[in-house]
Design a protein around this motif. Structure first.
Motif, short mmCIF file in Angstrom:
data_model
loop_
_atom_site.label_atom_id
_atom_site.label_comp_id
_atom_site.label_asym_id
_atom_site.label_seq_id
_atom_site.Cartn_x
_atom_site.Cartn_y
_atom_site.Cartn_z
N VAL A 62 0.86 -1.19 0.00
CA VAL A 62 0.00 0.00 0.00
C VAL A 62 0.89 1.24 0.00
N ARG A 63 0.56 2.22 -0.85
CA ARG A 63 1.30 3.48 -0.82
C ARG A 63 0.34 4.65 -0.99
N LEU A 64 0.41 5.59 -0.08
CA LEU A 64 -0.35 6.83 -0.18
C LEU A 64 0.63 7.94 -0.47
N ARG A 65 0.27 8.80 -1.42
CA ARG A 65 1.14 9.94 -1.72
C ARG A 65 0.32 11.23 -1.72
N CYS A 66 0.74 12.16 -0.86
CA CYS A 66 0.11 13.49 -0.79
C CYS A 66 -1.41 13.41 -0.69
N LEU A 82 -7.47 5.04 7.03
CA LEU A 82 -7.76 3.65 6.72
C LEU A 82 -8.79 3.54 5.58
N GLN A 83 -9.83 4.40 5.67
CA GLN A 83 -10.90 4.34 4.67
C GLN A 83 -10.39 4.73 3.28
N CYS A 84 -9.52 5.72 3.22
CA CYS A 84 -8.95 6.12 1.92
C CYS A 84 -8.02 5.02 1.39
N ALA A 85 -7.21 4.43 2.28
CA ALA A 85 -6.26 3.40 1.85
C ALA A 85 -6.98 2.14 1.40
N ALA A 86 -8.17 1.89 1.98
CA ALA A 86 -8.92 0.66 1.67
C ALA A 86 -9.92 0.87 0.53
N GLY A 87 -9.94 2.05 -0.06
CA GLY A 87 -10.87 2.29 -1.16
C GLY A 87 -12.32 2.38 -0.72
N LEU A 88 -12.55 2.65 0.58
CA LEU A 88 -13.92 2.83 1.07
C LEU A 88 -14.32 4.29 0.99
N ASP A 89 -13.32 5.15 0.84
CA ASP A 89 -13.56 6.59 0.71
C ASP A 89 -12.55 7.10 -0.31
N ARG A 90 -12.87 8.23 -0.93
CA ARG A 90 -11.96 8.78 -1.93
C ARG A 90 -11.31 10.05 -1.42
N PRO A 91 -9.98 10.15 -1.52
CA PRO A 91 -9.33 11.41 -1.13
C PRO A 91 -9.73 12.53 -2.08
N ASP A 92 -9.58 13.77 -1.61
CA ASP A 92 -9.82 14.93 -2.49
C ASP A 92 -8.69 15.05 -3.49
N SER A 93 -7.47 14.72 -3.04
CA SER A 93 -6.34 14.73 -3.97
C SER A 93 -5.28 13.78 -3.45
N GLY A 94 -4.31 13.49 -4.30
CA GLY A 94 -3.26 12.55 -3.93
C GLY A 94 -3.50 11.19 -4.55
N SER A 95 -2.61 10.27 -4.23
CA SER A 95 -2.62 8.97 -4.88
C SER A 95 -2.65 7.85 -3.83
N VAL A 110 -2.18 3.67 -3.92
CA VAL A 110 -1.89 2.47 -4.72
C VAL A 110 -1.96 1.26 -3.80
N VAL A 111 -2.80 0.28 -4.19
CA VAL A 111 -2.92 -0.97 -3.43
C VAL A 111 -2.62 -2.13 -4.37
N ALA A 112 -1.68 -2.97 -3.97
CA ALA A 112 -1.31 -4.13 -4.78
C ALA A 112 -1.03 -3.73 -6.23
N GLY A 113 -0.36 -2.60 -6.39
CA GLY A 113 0.06 -2.16 -7.72
C GLY A 113 -1.00 -1.43 -8.52
N VAL A 114 -2.19 -1.21 -7.94
CA VAL A 114 -3.27 -0.56 -8.68
C VAL A 114 -3.55 0.82 -8.08
N GLU A 115 -3.58 1.84 -8.92
CA GLU A 115 -3.93 3.19 -8.48
C GLU A 115 -5.45 3.24 -8.29
N LEU A 116 -5.88 3.55 -7.05
CA LEU A 116 -7.33 3.53 -6.77
C LEU A 116 -8.04 4.80 -7.22
N THR A 117 -7.32 5.94 -7.11
CA THR A 117 -8.00 7.19 -7.44
C THR A 117 -8.27 7.18 -8.94
#
Ligand code: ADP
Ligand code: MG
Length: 244
Positions: free
Chosen positions: A5-9, A51-64, A66-73
């Motif tokens: 898992v990677r969160l950026r900005c 946790l919710q943004c990292a798990a794809g249960l919520d969407r960030p306003d901005s930033g990236s 990536v879970v298991a190599g897939v960009e969720l945003t």
């Protein structure tokens, strides 16, 4: 490093104008495969939002994210649902089991909702890993709190997701049941290289992790590796004093 898992900005703001609350304020963090991370911070510091943004249960306003190599945003709701189903497990504080279903039926539910035939062997294995062999046909009301939470973990695990997120998984349990749940989570990391990211406010729970990251006011403010309950408690006390 191999990061699951990677969160950026990542930014997440609730509301607009004068009442707007910035729950996540430019968070950048990675979680290595096969590691157990605890997320701590004062109430309202953004732990659940992270946790919710990292798990794809919520969407960030901005930033990236990536879970298991897939960009969720940017993924459609449909693609995001599919990815969550395959690659992400989530455990809630309140178990969220359906009372009329047995333990095995609860573990099978995500597959059923996805229109797939549940894999009986995988369900039995996930329950056995959680120390629940022989309890497959019990309903939640016939199980203790700790056993119910272990059913919920089996449900999160049954697809062998890349990452399991847990938001205060021991928050509703007594200390004995908490110990059981934490030992099982630790075991998954040690024996199967499961990646786990857990929010907790309990230093004893956090001490089961490989790393503890601390949030305050939506920002990362530090981390500890090889934590002990004492080092975590001392850091939390400092953060809570600083928040006063
Ligand atoms: P934690 O889990 O650390 O207690 P949260 O991530 O739940 O913190 O919340 C971070 C901040 O965002 C808090 O100020 C909270 O009140 C606010 N917040 C969280 N969810 C919502 C929401 N759905 N609507 C408005 N504000 C929210
Ligand atoms: Mg929370």
């Amino acid at each position: 490093m191999d990061e699951t898992v990677r969160l950026r900005c990542v930014r997440r703001t609730y509301g607009t104008g004068a009442g707007a609350v910035t729950a996540l304020d430019d968070v950048t963090i990675g979680f290595a495969a096969g590691t157990f991370t605890a997320i701590m911070g004062p109430s309202g510091s953004g732990k659940s939002s992270l946790l919710q943004c990292a798990a794809g249960l919520d969407r960030p306003d901005s930033g990236s994210v990536v879970v298991a190599g897939v960009e969720l945003t940017g993924l459609s709701e449909k693609r995001l649902t599919l990815l969550r189903r395959e690659s992400i497990g989530f455990v809630f504080q309140t178990f969220n089991l359906l009372p009329m279903l047995t333990a095995a039926q609860n573990v099978a539910l995500p597959a059923r909702l996805a229109g797939r035939r549940p894999d009986r062997a995988a369900i039995a294995r996930a329950l056995a890993e959680m120390g629940l062999a022989g309890r497959e046909r019990h309903r939640p009301s016939e199980l203790s709190g700790g056993q119910q939470q272990r059913v919920a973990i089996a449900r999160a695990l049954v697809t062998r997701p890349a990452v399991v997120f847990a938001d205060e998984p021991t928050g509703a349990l007594d200390s004995g049941a908490s110990r059981d749940v934490l030992a099982k989570l630790r075991d998954l990391v040690d024996t199967q290289r499961q990646t786990i990211i857990m929010v907790t406010h309990d230093p004893v729970a956090a001490a089961h992790a490989d790393r503890v990251v601390f949030l305050a006011d939506g920002r990362l403010v530090g981390e500890l590796t090889a934590p002990t309950a004492e080092t975590v408690a001392a850091r939390m006390t400092r953060l809570e004093l600083a928040a006063c």
